[in-house]
Each structure stands twice: as C-alpha cells, then as structure tokens.
Scaffold this active site. Structure first.
Site, short mmCIF file in Angstrom:
data_model
loop_
_atom_site.label_atom_id
_atom_site.label_comp_id
_atom_site.label_asym_id
_atom_site.label_seq_id
_atom_site.Cartn_x
_atom_site.Cartn_y
_atom_site.Cartn_z
N ASP A 130 -10.05 -3.96 -5.24
CA ASP A 130 -9.28 -2.87 -4.62
C ASP A 130 -9.45 -1.63 -5.47
OD1 ASP A 130 -7.42 -1.17 -3.48
OD2 ASP A 130 -5.70 -2.48 -3.82
N SER A 166 0.84 -1.20 0.00
CA SER A 166 0.00 0.00 0.00
C SER A 166 0.88 1.26 0.00
CB SER A 166 -0.95 -0.05 1.19
OG SER A 166 -1.96 0.93 1.07
N HIS A 198 -8.01 -4.90 -0.95
CA HIS A 198 -6.85 -4.13 -0.52
C HIS A 198 -6.44 -4.58 0.89
CE1 HIS A 198 -4.11 -0.69 -0.75
NE2 HIS A 198 -4.32 -0.56 0.55
#
Length: 316
Positions: free
Chosen positions: A251, A153, A281
């Site tokens: 995501d 991320s 995600h």
C-alpha cells in the site's frame, strides 16, 4: 512477501489508468452495481436505517445490532472512498463483519461527500454522529463502556481527526480508535515515505493516483497542512484514545499509517500497529473473504474487547 495470489488475479484484470478525468457520478454508479443483494449479506439480529440529529444537520446512519442483548458497546464507523466515493451500501459488509466479530452495536455514517459538499462537511457529520451516539446512549442500548470509532482509508482519516477534535473539545467519551490503512497525510510528495515509491504501481491504488483521487476533497477547501485534514500534522497526540492501526504491505499509504501509530505510542497513547503481509490498500473492504485478511475484524474485536468477557457476537 509477494501480493496474495487471489489479489494478484484480480489486479491482473484491471485496466491501466488512462489519465482521463475522474467522474464521481459514474464511479459511484459503478460501485453501487457491485453491492450484493440483501439476501447474500451476513445476517445479524437487526439492521436499521436511522437519522442522527447533529449541530450541523441531520445525518443518515445505519445501525447494526449483532445479537439480542440487554445492552451493547458502541462502534461508530466511517467508510472509505477518497472522500468522494463509498456509501452505507458499498461498505455494508464491513459494518456487518465488525458488528459480528466485536459484539458492538455498529453505527455506520453516511457523511456528506466531496465535491458536492465542501470541507469540513463530511468531517462535521462524522464528529456529530459520535456526539449524538453518546447523547442517545440509552435509546441505543449503550452500556456506557466502549464508545469506539473506526474507519478505513479516508474514513480512517476522519476517525483520527475526530479523536483529536473530541479531545480538544473536552469530550472524553471515545475509548478506542481503529484505523484501517488510514490516509493521514494528504501531502502526496512521493519522497515523503518509502512506501510511496515501493508500492507506486501495480497494487490497485497507485501513488500517481493519490492526488487526483483526493483532489475533490482538497479543492473543496481541505488544506493538507491543516491537522484537521492531515492528522499526522497534529503536534500533540497525548491524551488520545487507544489505537489500533492496521496497514497493508503493498500500500502506498503504509508508511504514513505506521508512522502515525508510532507517534501515538511515543506520546503515551496505547497504540498497536499491525501490518498485513501480502495485502494491498482496501483489503478490508475488497478482500476480507480471504481468511487471513478477515483476521483484521477478529483483531479489531480482540483490541476492543481486551480484558472483557466474551463479546457474545453470534449472528442470528
């Protein structure tokens, strides 16, 4: 395909966003409360906390040694958390799995977080630790081969940016970059990528939450138009390290990560984009206990160790 049923069960228990302001301290405390005790974590040969001395200050790191060996390849890991969450502890299990599966000695970085630290403090810490790892190679048992970087991320953002900074500085020791569902474009216009619309709601990370979650970083001086903030804005991607970009089907950030991977490949970089169907995600951090998602660590090992002998990653 639809979201994995085990993920769906957990998503169904989450409260709907109420629009209230985010409280970093409370959210960090909430994360810390879910860190498992040491005795429940994946055992490795050695795990030790240390300090990396960098040009911008001392940076705490945690070093994971998977098994006893004469020397090791190195992997420097940057945790995710929208630049204001996450810690060595919240992502300890990720670093342990990376060490076990890849056979690399993993160095996890406790970089400075927004909003307490302004841009580019966290980025400087990450880059500084990579340079420190190369400089301290002999004391770390580095065999002089792989010096890989990885992040999930926002940590994937830092990994992509560090790869570019190193190239620009003529520091050519980084051999691989692994980006788990990376946040590479901090311009959150919902029309920029189809996945921002397709996965806008109901999958944990929601498109409407991207701006407020990243506001602490952006408001600290991180301009989304700057390639040091949004690495997808970098014009010239030639000469960057080989890349593995892992994305999740459900995501909002899926398409920007996959576009970045394609742009790397178009620039002549050895790049692989691997989408995990049924995932959302954060699946590497949150759902790696599901066998098909633990596969991301095994795929990372295959990428880092391609063309080499067995990594010898048996935990003790």
């Amino acid at each position: 395909m639809t979201i994995h049923p085990e993920i769906a069960k957990i998503l169904a228990t989450l409260p709907a966003p109420d629009g209230s302001p985010l409280n970093p301290e409370a959210m960090r405390a909430g994360e810390a409360a879910h860190v498992p005790p040491l005795e429940d974590r994946l055992p490795l040969h050695a795990v030790e906390d240390a300090t990396a001395v960098t040009p911008t200050g001392e940076v705490p790191v945690r070093i994971y040694t998977p098994a006893q060996a004469d020397s090791y390849r190195l992997l420097v890991y940057f945790h995710g958390g929208a630049f204001f969450l996450g810690s060595l502890d919240t992502h300890d299990h990720v670093a342990r799995a990376l060490a076990k599966e890849t056979g690399h000695k993993v160095i996890s970085v406790r970089y400075r977080l927004a909003p307490e630290s302004v841009f580019p403090a966290g980025l400087d810490d990450c880059y500084g630790v990579v340079r420190w790892a190369a400089e301290q190679g002999s004391s770390l048992g580095w065999n002089g081969k792989n010096l890989a970087i990885a992040g999930d991320s926002s940590g994937g953002n830092f990994a992509a940016v560090v790869a570019g900074k190193a190239h620009d500085d003529g520091f050519d020791r980084i051999t691989h970059q692994v980006l788990f569902y990376p946040s590479v474009d901090l311009d959150f216009d919902g029309d920029r990528y189809p996945s921002l619309r397709e996965n806008a709601e109901g999958y944990g990370l929601e498109t409407a939450g991207l701006a407020p979650f990243n506001a602490f970083y952006i408001n600290s001086g991180a301009d989304p138009a700057n390639p040091l903030v949004s690495p997808i804005k970098r014009q010239d991607l030639t000469g960057l390290p080989a890349a593995l970009v892992i994305t999740a089907e459900h995501d909002p950030l899926r398409d920007e990560g996959e576009l970045y991977g394609r742009r790397l490949e178009e620039a002549g970089v050895e790049a692989t984009v691997s989408r995990y169907d049924g995932a959302n995600h954060g699946f590497v951090q949150n759902f790696s206990w599901i066998p098909e998602f633990y596969r991301a660590f095994e795929e990372t090992a295959e990428f880092l160790n391609a063309g080499t002998a067995s990594a010898g990653s048996t935990a003790q």
